[in-house]
Design a protein around this motif. Structure first.
Motif, mmCIF file in Angstrom:
data_model
loop_
_atom_site.group_PDB
_atom_site.id
_atom_site.type_symbol
_atom_site.label_atom_id
_atom_site.label_comp_id
_atom_site.label_asym_id
_atom_site.label_seq_id
_atom_site.Cartn_x
_atom_site.Cartn_y
_atom_site.Cartn_z
ATOM 1 N N GLN A 1 0.808 -1.210 0.000
ATOM 2 C CA GLN A 1 0.000 0.000 0.000
ATOM 3 C C GLN A 1 0.847 1.268 0.000
ATOM 4 O OE1 GLN A 1 -2.921 0.029 -0.731
ATOM 5 N NE2 GLN A 1 -3.616 -2.054 -0.322
ATOM 6 N N LEU A 2 1.937 1.236 0.733
ATOM 7 C CA LEU A 2 2.727 2.465 0.859
ATOM 8 C C LEU A 2 3.684 2.650 -0.311
ATOM 9 C CD1 LEU A 2 3.606 2.521 4.647
ATOM 10 C CD2 LEU A 2 2.103 4.076 3.419
ATOM 11 N N LEU A 3 4.213 1.535 -0.855
ATOM 12 C CA LEU A 3 5.248 1.668 -1.866
ATOM 13 C C LEU A 3 4.784 1.277 -3.259
ATOM 14 C CD1 LEU A 3 8.485 0.283 -0.215
ATOM 15 C CD2 LEU A 3 8.171 2.537 -1.231
ATOM 16 N N GLU A 4 4.461 -0.009 -3.368
ATOM 17 C CA GLU A 4 4.244 -0.558 -4.700
ATOM 18 C C GLU A 4 3.307 0.304 -5.540
ATOM 19 O OE1 GLU A 4 3.879 -4.723 -3.989
ATOM 20 O OE2 GLU A 4 3.439 -5.068 -6.112
ATOM 21 N N ARG A 5 2.227 0.727 -4.910
ATOM 22 C CA ARG A 5 1.248 1.488 -5.676
ATOM 23 C C ARG A 5 1.772 2.845 -6.086
ATOM 24 N NH1 ARG A 5 -4.204 1.579 -2.475
ATOM 25 N NH2 ARG A 5 -4.543 3.017 -4.192
ATOM 26 N N HIS A 6 2.751 3.344 -5.372
ATOM 27 C CA HIS A 6 3.186 4.726 -5.621
ATOM 28 C C HIS A 6 4.522 4.828 -6.344
ATOM 29 C CE1 HIS A 6 -0.143 6.027 -3.183
ATOM 30 N NE2 HIS A 6 0.259 5.238 -2.199
ATOM 31 N N ILE A 7 5.086 3.656 -6.743
ATOM 32 C CA ILE A 7 6.412 3.679 -7.381
ATOM 33 C C ILE A 7 6.516 4.700 -8.518
ATOM 34 C CG2 ILE A 7 8.030 2.299 -8.774
ATOM 35 C CD1 ILE A 7 8.212 1.450 -5.956
ATOM 36 N N PRO A 8 5.620 4.627 -9.499
ATOM 37 C CA PRO A 8 5.776 5.580 -10.607
ATOM 38 C C PRO A 8 5.690 7.029 -10.133
ATOM 39 C CG PRO A 8 4.161 3.883 -11.144
ATOM 40 C CD PRO A 8 4.470 3.738 -9.693
ATOM 41 N N ALA A 9 4.767 7.266 -9.197
ATOM 42 C CA ALA A 9 4.610 8.647 -8.719
ATOM 43 C C ALA A 9 5.853 9.110 -7.968
ATOM 44 C CB ALA A 9 3.383 8.741 -7.828
ATOM 45 N N ILE A 10 6.412 8.210 -7.154
ATOM 46 C CA ILE A 10 7.611 8.594 -6.388
ATOM 47 C C ILE A 10 8.751 8.921 -7.347
ATOM 48 C CG2 ILE A 10 9.395 7.751 -4.813
ATOM 49 C CD1 ILE A 10 7.234 5.996 -3.511
ATOM 50 N N LEU A 11 8.943 8.051 -8.343
ATOM 51 C CA LEU A 11 10.025 8.293 -9.297
ATOM 52 C C LEU A 11 9.790 9.587 -10.057
ATOM 53 C CD1 LEU A 11 10.598 4.704 -10.660
ATOM 54 C CD2 LEU A 11 12.140 6.053 -9.247
ATOM 55 N N ASP A 12 8.548 9.757 -10.455
ATOM 56 C CA ASP A 12 8.198 10.938 -11.224
ATOM 57 C C ASP A 12 8.496 12.201 -10.454
ATOM 58 O OD1 ASP A 12 7.248 10.438 -13.700
ATOM 59 O OD2 ASP A 12 5.360 11.512 -13.329
ATOM 60 N N LYS A 13 8.099 12.163 -9.205
ATOM 61 C CA LYS A 13 8.134 13.363 -8.384
ATOM 62 C C LYS A 13 9.530 13.617 -7.839
ATOM 63 C CE LYS A 13 5.333 14.775 -4.602
ATOM 64 N NZ LYS A 13 4.357 14.312 -3.614
ATOM 65 N N GLY A 14 10.222 12.531 -7.476
ATOM 66 C CA GLY A 14 11.413 12.764 -6.674
ATOM 67 C C GLY A 14 12.734 12.374 -7.283
ATOM 68 N N PHE A 15 12.741 11.510 -8.291
ATOM 69 C CA PHE A 15 14.030 10.945 -8.690
ATOM 70 C C PHE A 15 14.991 12.000 -9.228
ATOM 71 C CE2 PHE A 15 16.856 8.510 -11.511
ATOM 72 C CZ PHE A 15 17.396 7.692 -10.543
ATOM 73 N N THR A 16 14.481 12.823 -10.124
ATOM 74 C CA THR A 16 15.353 13.838 -10.715
ATOM 75 C C THR A 16 15.918 14.757 -9.648
ATOM 76 O OG1 THR A 16 13.913 13.753 -12.620
ATOM 77 C CG2 THR A 16 15.474 15.549 -12.543
ATOM 78 N N VAL A 17 15.060 15.157 -8.712
ATOM 79 C CA VAL A 17 15.503 16.053 -7.640
ATOM 80 C C VAL A 17 16.636 15.403 -6.848
ATOM 81 C CG1 VAL A 17 14.768 17.376 -5.644
ATOM 82 C CG2 VAL A 17 13.142 16.879 -7.470
ATOM 83 N N LEU A 18 16.443 14.144 -6.517
ATOM 84 C CA LEU A 18 17.461 13.452 -5.723
ATOM 85 C C LEU A 18 18.766 13.325 -6.489
ATOM 86 C CD1 LEU A 18 15.450 10.608 -3.981
ATOM 87 C CD2 LEU A 18 16.048 12.860 -3.135
ATOM 88 N N MET A 19 18.657 12.978 -7.774
ATOM 89 C CA MET A 19 19.869 12.821 -8.580
ATOM 90 C C MET A 19 20.565 14.164 -8.738
ATOM 91 S SD MET A 19 20.301 9.652 -9.344
ATOM 92 C CE MET A 19 21.527 9.711 -10.632
ATOM 93 N N ASP A 20 19.787 15.184 -9.081
ATOM 94 C CA ASP A 20 20.378 16.511 -9.263
ATOM 95 C C ASP A 20 21.063 16.963 -7.987
ATOM 96 O OD1 ASP A 20 19.743 16.757 -11.876
ATOM 97 O OD2 ASP A 20 17.897 17.896 -11.561
ATOM 98 N N GLY A 21 20.430 16.667 -6.866
ATOM 99 C CA GLY A 21 20.979 17.132 -5.593
ATOM 100 C C GLY A 21 22.026 16.185 -5.028
ATOM 101 N N ASN A 22 22.307 15.107 -5.761
ATOM 102 C CA ASN A 22 23.338 14.181 -5.307
ATOM 103 C C ASN A 22 23.037 13.648 -3.915
ATOM 104 O OD1 ASN A 22 25.580 12.910 -6.184
ATOM 105 N ND2 ASN A 22 26.709 14.822 -6.527
ATOM 106 N N ARG A 23 21.783 13.364 -3.631
ATOM 107 C CA ARG A 23 21.408 13.005 -2.263
ATOM 108 C C ARG A 23 21.573 11.505 -2.039
ATOM 109 N NH1 ARG A 23 16.210 16.769 -1.641
ATOM 110 N NH2 ARG A 23 15.837 15.568 0.241
ATOM 111 N N ILE A 24 22.808 11.196 -1.696
ATOM 112 C CA ILE A 24 23.229 9.808 -1.554
ATOM 113 C C ILE A 24 22.312 9.033 -0.620
ATOM 114 C CG2 ILE A 24 25.110 8.330 -0.783
ATOM 115 C CD1 ILE A 24 26.102 9.786 -3.092
ATOM 116 N N GLU A 25 22.040 9.631 0.556
ATOM 117 C CA GLU A 25 21.303 8.893 1.571
ATOM 118 C C GLU A 25 19.874 8.613 1.132
ATOM 119 O OE1 GLU A 25 20.640 10.020 5.992
ATOM 120 O OE2 GLU A 25 22.685 10.623 5.410
#
Lengths: 662, 208
Positions: free
Chosen positions: A196-220
């Motif tokens: 419920q918390l993850l699987e259903r939201h995978i595409p949304a999480i990637l969409d929303k956050g992945f670029t930001v995390l990569m751009d910001g080099n947020r290792i953790e």
């Protein structure tokens, strides 16, 4: 006797348990209070049953053991409890609801009586109805709760916070299992929460956050994302997001022509940051490494040729003298990193052409920072592409080394000692044609002194190596001249053409452009460039009349009497040493020409063995054989040309098939 | 051979003889082994001779296109495609100049307008395209493939395979046509394809 006693105890117990459970019906509307009543009822039963068993221990040990189909006293008590519990569904239902309510409040952050929970759940387990009566509604309720929470939080918070929250939640559920839930619930519970918390939201999480995390080099955060995603088998999506992120970002670096100057260093930085993320956040996942490689190969070949050229240039900058402050180790590390980019380049021939051109300049002008570094680069290229790739480059080094020996023995030779005028020193590079880039021949009429020198050297060289042909590459020569200016002696480091022009002023004060042209025989454009460098540049050893930036037909040139300079040795920058646009395009063109020959050769080779081949198969084989990037249309053009030159013909009955013509 | 008197009909007759293998070259009958190769060699030599003969003709003020159009009007090309195909190749043969193997773009375009009129639905776009985009001479292979292509385009360009062995010039032309027709063409055709199973399975039928 035993049987009779057992039956009477059972009867007594039944009446008691039935009454006890009956008394719970309709009790306290407050669920917590109700739950503690149930707990006490259960606790009492346990105490009582233990007591009865203690008293009737002998019965339990003999009669019960010896008779089949009879339960121990303890089990009998549990069974009766279970029976009457199921006969009063209100009690059972209310208990379960109460438990779920309590867990719900704990999830919302309230503290609850965990011992109570623990006891009651143990009761369900002891009664053997845990899975059916409690676990099922519990999991349903969990699923509902996290479905709602997932939705809400995804909207409220950004991706990294959301992931942190998910991590906490999963940890909490895990603890819940240790504290009061039955151990068997752990797996389905965690799975439900993850779903419920993850699987259903995978595409949304990637969409929303992945670029930001990569751009910001947020290792953790990325590491958290990786470990959470790996729990729900979503690494494939993460990998794809990574791949498209690299492609997108890389495209920005590679395709922007205005940023060409920084392309290579930007790519290196980008790669380095990806590598760190890969190591620290993605746990060196093999599949991820491959997809990083693929993405890089894709993006670097988005633009034909230019990246290969710029990588060669970048290496030139690093290997050229004047990079103070970089240690040998640092240089080595940089070379290794650049080599990683080089590996992705499909058009390695373009790289080679430009690398060679720059290497030639470094070697001939003595501009190389370190021969060791040069050689290490060559050996790296050799391991990467094989000795065929580096043969000619190595030949260039050999030429330079041999030239040193030749020069030494020339100085020792009788020809040199007897015939040479003193005051001139000359060093010659003997270059093997074919190893070096081709230079357009440029004529110049050398001053007598230099001419003599050349002839004597030629005589000496040919006496040692008969049958060879020496050609002087005037455009590559450079000299150091001693000049007596009225205001001081200077040494001028100049090109051969500059030298030839300057030496005219030994005998003349003022010369016109035409005079100089007649005397030197230098080609017009080159001569104008040379004069410009001497009279219009930073160091002006000649003066032009009238003044101006460009050399006009009627200009006059005069020796500069008033020349001063702070330093003793002065370098007069020669304009032709800078890379011109023509030089660049001619390098690229040469590469293309070479490729055409290679395509023709490959087509003929394939057709010669196959004799008859369909167009599609021929194209497939060509793509396998040719090692540089190529468009099908280019191959077709070569096929058409070979048809026209009658190496091939179209089959008369099927134009999709080619026949080889011997 | 006497060059002055030979007219286009005679040249065409000889050309047809050579092409159909009836060429007779001074007593050379001894080709038995490897006869295909020999035949090809013989006919190539015969063609070279014929083209020398054509070169040496006295020009009488009529252009080659006038002559070809005259010849065309006398031949029964409508009925017999193989006859037309041979005539088409003959046109290329006649349009060559100074012993070159290729013909210039302007000659090729003129010749196409002459021979393919009424046979090639995209003749005018094709000629315009070639005039604007082709910088080099037209190869014989390209010339021949244009005939195949003209027969191919009666209905539409849907079945055209850019991965096939068509010359690059034709590939570029098809791409150009698709671009010109724009997106509505793509959309409507997508529809057609689904409705009409025949258009999908329609395979290139070699007219040669």
């Amino acid at each position: 006797m035993g049987g009779n006693l057992y039956q009477r105890i059972e009867k007594e117990c039944e009446a008691h348990i039935s009454a006890a459970l009956q008394s719970l019906v309709g009790q306290s509307p407050d669920l917590i209070v109700f739950l503690s009543l149930v707990e006490r009822c259960w606790q009492d039963l346990c105490d009582q049953m233990l007591m009865i068993r203690g008293i009737a221990l002998f019965l339990d040990r003999t009669y019960v053991k010896q008779t089949t189909n009879v339960q121990s006293l303890w089990d009998m008590g549990l069974q009766l409890f279970c029976k009457y519990l199921s006969l009063s569904p209100e009690v059972e239902h209310k208990t379960v609801t109460g438990l779920l309510r309590m867990i719900g409040s704990e999830r919302s952050g309230e503290s609850v009586d965990r011992t109570l929970l623990n006891h009651l759940l143990k009761m369900f387990t002891a009664l053997g109805i845990y899975a059916e009566t409690f676990e099922k509604p519990f999991l349903e309720c969990t699923s509902e709760f996290y479905a709602a929470e997932g939705m809400k939080y995804m909207q409220q918070s950004d991706a990294p916070d959301y992931l942190k929250h998910v991590e906490t939640r999963l940890q909490e559920e895990h603890e819940r299992c240790l504290l009061y839930l039955d151990a068997s619930t752990r797996k389905p519970l965690i799975a439900t929460a993850e779903k419920q918390l993850l699987e259903r939201h995978i595409p949304a999480i990637l969409d929303k956050g992945f670029t930001v995390l990569m751009d910001g080099n947020r290792i953790e955060d990325l590491q958290r994302m990786h470990s959470l995603f790996s729990r729900v088998n979503a690494l494939e999506s993460l990998k794809q997001a990574l791949s498209s992120y690299i492609r997108r970002t890389g495209q920005g670096i590679v395709m922007d022509e205005e940023k060409d100057k920084d392309m290579v260093s930007s790519l290196l930085e980008f790669k380095a940051s990806l590598d760190t993320i890969w190591e620290e956040s993605f746990f060196k996942n093999e599949a991820f490494s491959n997809s990083i490689k693929d993405a890089f190969e894709y993006l670097i070949n988005l633009r034909q040729n230019r990246p290969a050229e710029l990588i060669a240039k970048f290496l030139d900058e690093k290997l050229r003298a004047g990079n103070k402050g970089t240690s040998e180790e640092e240089l080595e590390a940089t070379l290794d990193k650049v080599l990683v980019l080089f590996r992705f380049i499909q058009g390695k021939d373009v790289f080679e052409a430009f690398y060679k051109k720059d290497l030639a300049k470094r070697l001939l002008l003595g501009k190389s920072a370190s021969i060791d570094a040069e050689k290490s680069m060559i050996s790296k290229l050799k391991t990467e592409c094989g000795s065929q790739f580096t043969n000619k480059l190595e030949g260039m080094f050999k030429d330079i080394e041999l030239s040193k020996e030749i020069n030494d023995s020339f100085k020792q030779s009788s020809q040199a000692r007897s015939k040479l005028a003193s005051g001139i020193e000359m060093s010659v590079h003997v270059l093997t044609t074919g190893h070096w880039p081709t230079y357009p021949p440029m004529d110049v009429r050398l001053p007598h002194e230099l001419n003599v020198y050349q002839d004597i050297f030629k005589e000496f060289y040919l006496s040692k190596y008969s049958g060879r042909r020496l050609m002087w590459q005037n455009s590559l020569g450079h000299c150091v001249l001693k000049a007596e200016f009225p205001k001081g002696r200077k040494e001028l480091a100049v090109s051969l053409f500059q030298t030839v022009v300057l030496m005219l002023f030994n005998d003349a004060e003022k010369l016109s452009l035409q005079d100089i042209k007649d005397a030197t025989g230098i080609e017009d454009k080159e001569l104008r460039r040379t004069l410009q460098s001497l009279a219009c540049g930073k160091v002006r050893v000649l003066q032009k009349m009238p003044k101006g930036r460009d050399v006009e037909d009627d200009d006059l040139f005069v020796f500069n009497d008033g020349f001063t300079a702070p330093l003793y040795r002065i370098k007069v920058n020669a304009i032709q040493l800078k890379e011109t646009v023509e030089e660049n395009t001619s390098t690229t063109e040469r590469v293309f020409h070479d490729r055409q020959y290679q395509i023709d050769a490959a087509i003929v080779r394939i057709m010669k063995t196959r004799k008859v081949l369909s167009h599609t198969l021929l194209i497939t084989e060509l793509f396998q054989q040719l090692k540089f990037p190529i468009k099908p249309a280019d191959l077709k053009k070569r096929i058409e040309s070979l048809i026209d030159r009658e190496y091939l013909e179209r089959d008369k009955s099927n134009p999709q098939i080619y026949n080889y013509l011997a | 051979m006497d060059a002055s008197g030979i007219d286009i009909f005679e040249i065409y007759r000889r050309y047809c003889d050579i092409k159909s293998g009836h060429a007779y070259i001074g007593g050379e009958e001894g080709y038995r082994q490897d006869s295909d190769l020999q035949k090809a060699k013989v006919s190539r030599e015969a063609l070279t001779q014929l083209s020398k003969l054509v070169e040496s003709r006295v020009t009488t003020g009529v252009t080659i296109f006038d002559e070809l159009s005259m010849l065309m009007s006398r031949l029964n090309l409508r009925a017999d495609f193989s006859e037309f195909s041979r005539f088409y190749d003959f046109v290329f043969f006649m349009c060559r100049e100074n012993g070159q193997k290729n013909i210039t773009v302007s000659r090729a375009v003129n010749a196409w307008k002459l021979v393919l009129a009424g046979r090639f639905s995209l003749l005018h776009p094709w000629c315009d395209f070639v005039e604007k985009n082709q910088r080099y001479n037209i190869f014989e292979d390209t010339w021949q493939q244009v005939l195949a292509f003209s027969g191919f385009t009666h209905d539409s360009l849907d079945a055209y395979d850019p991965e096939g062995a068509w010359p690059v010039l034709i590939d570029d032309f098809v791409e150009h046509v698709h671009r010109m027709l724009g997106s509505y063409y793509d959309n409507s055709n997508l529809h057609c394809n689904c409705d009409d199973p025949e258009s999908q399975s329609w395979v290139f039928d070699d007219p040669l």
